[in-house]
Scaffold this active site. Structure first.
Site, PDB file in Angstrom:
ATOM      1  N   HIS B 204       0.833  -1.219   0.000  1.00 28.07           N
ATOM      2  CA  HIS B 204       0.000   0.000   0.000  1.00 28.07           C
ATOM      3  C   HIS B 204       0.868   1.269   0.000  1.00 28.07           C
ATOM      4  CE1 HIS B 204      -3.959  -1.815   0.322  1.00 28.07           C
ATOM      5  NE2 HIS B 204      -3.524  -2.641   1.251  1.00 28.07           N
ATOM      6  N   ASP B 267      -0.710  -4.746   6.082  1.00 32.14           N
ATOM      7  CA  ASP B 267      -1.733  -5.611   5.499  1.00 32.14           C
ATOM      8  C   ASP B 267      -1.545  -5.762   3.993  1.00 32.14           C
ATOM      9  OD1 ASP B 267      -2.265  -2.821   5.383  1.00 32.14           O
ATOM     10  OD2 ASP B 267      -4.272  -3.263   4.623  1.00 32.14           O
ATOM     11  N   GLU B 268      -2.112  -6.813   3.502  1.00 36.23           N
ATOM     12  CA  GLU B 268      -2.280  -7.017   2.057  1.00 36.23           C
ATOM     13  C   GLU B 268      -1.013  -6.739   1.255  1.00 36.23           C
ATOM     14  OE1 GLU B 268      -7.009  -5.976   1.609  1.00 36.23           O
ATOM     15  OE2 GLU B 268      -5.595  -4.357   1.295  1.00 36.23           O
ATOM     16  N   VAL B 269       0.087  -7.403   1.621  1.00 37.26           N
ATOM     17  CA  VAL B 269       1.322  -7.210   0.862  1.00 37.26           C
ATOM     18  C   VAL B 269       1.340  -8.163  -0.324  1.00 37.26           C
ATOM     19  CG1 VAL B 269       3.831  -7.193   0.925  1.00 37.26           C
ATOM     20  CG2 VAL B 269       2.513  -6.521   2.957  1.00 37.26           C
TER      21      VAL B 269
END
Lengths: 604, 604
Positions: B204, B267-269
């Site tokens: 992100h 998060d969400e790598v």
């Protein structure tokens, strides 16, 4: 012309900061109104391009052409550019996938040079932000004069460095600093609006005397007045010190307010103090002033001379119109068109306010029908500068004042700007509603704070239905209900209720086009209404019940039982009497429906 | 206790500026809510008196006693005084001739120490005033943590003096200056709210790489991301320069944000860049990092060490919970209660966010039913610090965000503060509506700007009826309808419509208490509805028509014709499918009515 997030306004070809600033404001307003994204793509977008040939001219005319590729605005002056931009803003409307402005060619100019709003900030204090947002709204409907009623018995509202006890003791701490005044004047000027200050003398001056009792015709001491009406305190016209004081104050204020007009009030002077004062009576005899009116005229002439010395043209209410007044004075008529015509015939310039009293909370249609030139002979017509709507602040607070000025002010503004022949009332109401919604984006609170004012009272959704169905009574309707003073909170149903109900107007329209489903929905909501606001709520339910029965008869085609219509009309008369300082506007469409029923019966 | 214009709040016996300031705010709020006169009489008035024994303590408990002579508030700390004042403000209600607060004795304390709102200001920019007014609202419902999601692919929103290209190139010019950050932090602190910043790394991070592509795992160049989802750019965990950069930035931000907690996202790598980079793969082999998860854990450990050096406790989303994480880290769970319980069992502290995603636009009742301790074993319960609601900003603008957070946030705030046993959903809805109206006076725009957003679309009064009868769909309902990016205007019906319809809730209540007049009024309005919003408007009219016929059958006592109920239910199912990204909530009370009709038929 499509209007997107990338809309841009350019006034590069009008070398005037007012035009440049107005272009930025137009972009911001269109951005708000469109709800556009803060980040825009870099694709080329349509916009408005403005040009002017003589930026400083006072000419307000403009020409606007809108087409698929953009809008072109040309005017002689920067103010003309401002006016044209407001017209463009009014053109923005939702379209199939976004917003657009209609292709149009406009050639426009004002009918009157003086199109004003008088705002009383004495009886109830109005903070600077109230004034500023109303200036934005004034600009939106092309008004060009803010007449700022800055002193009265209930408060002296401007900081005076020369006579500081005026604001220190005469305002409860609620006054504009000189810096704030300069900000307001500059804000107005940037919008093509002149600011004409009023310091009402020699009556309506109780607040002056709290700090300076020596100005009064009787010894004092004085307190800030909490009631309203006409009070005895009046300036002493017999002492030179009075004129010395006024010279000092007017000189100070003449600099603070750069406009060439200066309003001295002059209305409603009570002469009891004058009559009771041996010194004043002696003075009157010495100067051969036989009546109190003549004393006031003497006073006015002295003040007029002071104003001339300070480079100002005097404006006053009706009462200043008297023999001996220098001809450059401007008469503002609150008492009627006749007195305005009389002054104009004698060569004075005039402004009509009679018929434009917003605080009476009368329908817009009534004001709309009043013409500034009515009764003025042709040869004197050029001396009528225009008109001014008046917002006296006995019954308004910073929270309610917007809804008492707007949207009805917009209808009056049209009367001041547009051709005399533009008089279609239905068209006016449709457009007034559109303008009213548009003024949200300009920053007014007349619509946004309505629900909150109802929430305050409890009553939930039912109270909204009730409030939408009533209309607030003006000054006459409130006088007897409570003992109002400036200390009484303005937080009741009457304060939230609108002077004219938009939803009842829509129902009247529904009767005219026989839209029975819309009527049934409203009548059902009224019939189900149940709030703690009794007996109003019960009256509304009654009106709804009568409406539903009338609808059923209209639909069934059966005649109404004998006397039924007359009985219902009698009930409607009863429940339409003012209650809680409001009137049940809801009875109007029901009455219309009963009339339709009656007409049908006659045809049978 | 009567509450009048002269209401005064005193915290003289709590030597803390937060308490004094809160007293002034309480007076101002009560003044606004009451619509009180600006000038008050000098008669003695009732008020609230607050005292505390240890101003700087973190204890939020308080005791409040309200009686005819005034309110007495005692607490250990100044924050306790703040909490008690908010309770007092909630007690103000209209009474026979003004306002009052009920006589009451309250002993109150929070269930959880961490009661937060996460606000994403990256996907859509939120100006400072949006943050400030939401802080006021948070204080009103006794929340104490603003989790400020300050960076993401779509924008880096804080000025960095150390690495200025972060905000200069990564924000479209929409960032908070350090001075503004300090103002927000101070504003929050004055209201007993801590500010926990989040800089989301190592994924992100597209917006970081616009100015500093050397931080990324692939060469670039990079552009600010306009879409949303999970993107490939991720920080390069293999280069020492990445950690040197983070050391500089975190050191700078650690000073700017004084709270001891610091959120690194995590998060969400997406590991595509890592897998494609020979250097990173070599690095991973050298450090025996077998998977991308292990690479991220390495990265997190390095960052955690940096934060510790700067005196901070690290907070991260679920994904940071992995073997090797130091035990002082706090895990914020967005993926579910199970992962939170797992972390707590291993000795980590945790915060629950799963079930509190406001951007999903689910009913308040759903969030209200989620308990932070559900599924957490008794012995680990003390490690659950509390909960946080999340407002991701894909589909919100500064204009719409208030109505997406509020009033549902208030229900969640009650879950975080009140006893676990407080679970009556009907009671919650009644109180949530009251709180929602009260938040108007705190400065939120969730109610005041609703009508303007509808006006923008045209459609007049009919559109209001339609909008009141629908509910906006959340992130899932919007994904397929349009190609949304951060450049798309959020100015349509779905953006004005509320996540939960208050008026439909009232109709469901009306069905329960068999209030047929109220139902008839609503159904009639729907049946008459006629706006340009087709086919939604037609669907609403259909629902109204079915409702009116069902009412007629209920009243007549005649059974419904065979199959009629089933046919209508089928029609309702059809029209309740999402249209224009909203769902027709209006079908719910009609369905309930049909069920009642069916039940009656069975009894026959």
């Amino acid at each position: 012309m499509a209007i997107t997030a990338g809309f841009h306004a350019s006034a590069a070809a009008c070398q005037d900061s007012r035009a440049q600033d107005a272009a930025r404001r137009l972009e911001a307003r269109i951005h708000r109104q469109g709800g556009f994204s803060a980040v825009t793509s870099h694709d080329p977008q349509t916009g408005l391009t403005a040009a002017c040939s003589e930026p400083a001219a006072e000419d307000e005319s403009y020409q606007l052409d809108v087409g698929p590729d953009g809008a072109k605005l040309t005017a002689r002056s920067a103010i003309g550019v401002l006016r044209g931009m407001e017209t463009f803003a009014q053109l923005m409307e939702p379209s199939a996938d976004g917003f657009s402005a209609a292709a149009i060619h406009v050639e426009d100019h004002p009918r009157f040079a003086w199109r004003g709003l008088m705002l009383d900030v004495s009886r109830h204090w109005m903070p600077v932000e109230v004034v500023l947002r109303n200036l934005d709204a004034m600009a939106a409907v092309k008004l060009n004069v803010l007449h700022w009623h800055l002193s009265d018995d209930q408060g002296f509202r401007v900081e005076s460095k020369v006579y500081p006890k005026l604001h220190e003791l005469g305002s409860d701490g609620h006054y504009y600093t000189q810096q704030q005044v300069r900000e307001v004047v500059a804000y107005a000027a940037a919008r093509g609006i002149r600011v004409v200050p009023e310091f009402d003398i020699p009556g309506h001056t109780t607040s002056w005397f709290v700090g300076y009792p020596e100005l009064a015709s009787a010894p004092g001491p004085y307190q800030i007045e909490r009631r309203w009406g006409i009070f005895e305190p009046a300036m002493d016209p017999s002492r030179e010190s009075t004129y010395q004081f006024l010279d000092g104050l007017l000189g100070e204020m003449a600099v603070l307010f750069p406009d060439r007009y200066f309003h001295i009030g002059g209305d409603e002077v009570e002469d009891k103090q004058w009559k009771a004062s041996p010194a004043i009576q002696t003075f009157a005899r010495q100067h051969r002033l036989a009546t109190s009116e003549q004393i006031q005229t003497y006073f006015n002439q002295r003040v007029q001379a002071l104003l001339q010395k300070h480079g100002k043209v005097m404006v006053g209410w009706d009462e200043v119109f008297a023999p001996g007044l220098a001809k450059d004075a401007v008469i503002q008529s609150w008492r009627g068109a006749a007195s305005l015509a009389a002054a104009a015939k004698q060569g004075y310039r005039g402004i009509l306010s009679s018929g434009y009293y917003l605080d009476h909370l009368k329908p817009a249609s009534l004001h709309y029908a009043v013409d500034p030139l009515a009764g003025v002979p042709e040869e004197a017509a050029s001396r009528i500068l225009g008109g001014e709507a008046c917002m006296w602040s006995e019954y308004v607070s910073p929270e309610t004042v917007d809804s008492r000025i707007w949207p009805r002010m917009a209808a009056i503004a049209e009367r001041f700007w547009s051709a005399r022949e533009v008089t279609d009332v239905n068209s006016m109401y449709m457009r007034m509603e559109a303008v009213s919604r548009g003024l949200d984006w300009v920053g007014l609170q007349h619509r946004t704070n309505y629900q909150g004012m109802l929430d305050r009272l409890g009553g939930g959704a039912g109270l909204r239905i009730l409030a939408d169905a009533v209309e607030a009574l003006g000054i006459e309707g409130r006088r007897d209900e409570r003992k109002y003073t400036s200390l009484v909170d303005l937080n009741r149903l009457v304060d939230a209720a609108r002077p004219e109900s938009e939803s009842v107007f829509h129902l009247e329209q529904a009767v005219r086009r026989s839209d029975l489903p819309t009527l049934r929905a409203a009548f059902s909501a009224w019939a189900a209404n149940d709030t703690p606001f009794q007996p109003l709520s019960k009256s509304l339910a009654t009106a709804g019940g009568i409406g539903l029965r009338a609808l059923a008869m209209l639909e069934s085609g059966k005649p109404a039982p004998e006397n039924w219509i007359a009985e219902q009309q009698h009930i409607l008369n009863t429940i339409s009497k003012p209650q809680s300082e409001v009137v049940l506007a809801a009875v109007r469409p029901v009455r219309m429906l009963l009339e339709n029923l009656g007409t049908r019966a006659e045809r049978h």
